[in-house]
Design an enzyme around this catalytic site. Sequence first.
Site, PDB file in Angstrom:
ATOM      1  NE  ARG A  48      34.097  40.979  37.427  1.00 40.85           N
ATOM      2  CZ  ARG A  48      33.345  41.108  38.505  1.00 40.85           C
ATOM      3  NH1 ARG A  48      33.837  41.672  39.596  1.00 40.85           N
ATOM      4  NH2 ARG A  48      32.106  40.671  38.521  1.00 40.85           N
ATOM      5  CD  GLU A  56      27.700  43.567  32.626  1.00 40.92           C
ATOM      6  OE1 GLU A  56      28.505  43.903  31.728  1.00 40.92           O
ATOM      7  OE2 GLU A  56      28.043  42.865  33.595  1.00 40.92           O
ATOM      8  NE  ARG A  91      37.526  39.709  33.773  1.00 37.74           N
ATOM      9  CZ  ARG A  91      36.216  39.958  33.762  1.00 37.74           C
ATOM     10  NH1 ARG A  91      35.775  41.116  33.317  1.00 37.74           N
ATOM     11  NH2 ARG A  91      35.360  39.069  34.199  1.00 37.74           N
TER      12      ARG A  91
END
Length: 162
Positions: A48, A56, A91
């Site tokens: 990430r 998004e 992540r």
Amino acid sequence: MKKRLLVLLCIVLCYAFVFSQKITAKVVGVKDGDTFVVLQKKKEIVVRLEHVDAPEKNQPFGNRAKQFASDFCFGKTVVVIGNGKKDRNGRWIGEIFYNNQNLNKELVRNGLAWHYKRYSKSANYADLETAARKKKVGLWRDKDPIAPWNWRKSKRKKVQNL
């Protein structure tokens, strides 16, 4: 005195090693503009991007951010530098570099990601976002762009109201 100094030096070096990680890996997946899958020694690692939050996928400029990121590094061997921390989804958090260019900064510079001020106090990223806003590049062309964290929050509220 010398013994204390030596112990302190050992602690600092151990801290730097544990909390600063640098890996070289191949990008094998681009989930969206700020989440990647890299392959290092036959092990997949989800990364990430640190300091940034990209739109998004179903949000305006989400696909453009993903395409930009993919063009930048998909299938390429990159350097990922992180602080050793993971997010709540497990992540790895870090910055991705290819040919000495920082993907995280390029996304912000090109108006394809916000500086994620909630998790980053970097003045450099703040300056990059300010410059992109002034130039009206990428998502800053929109009259009223919606930050991804607000977009996600509105989607959660809609689901809760069903």
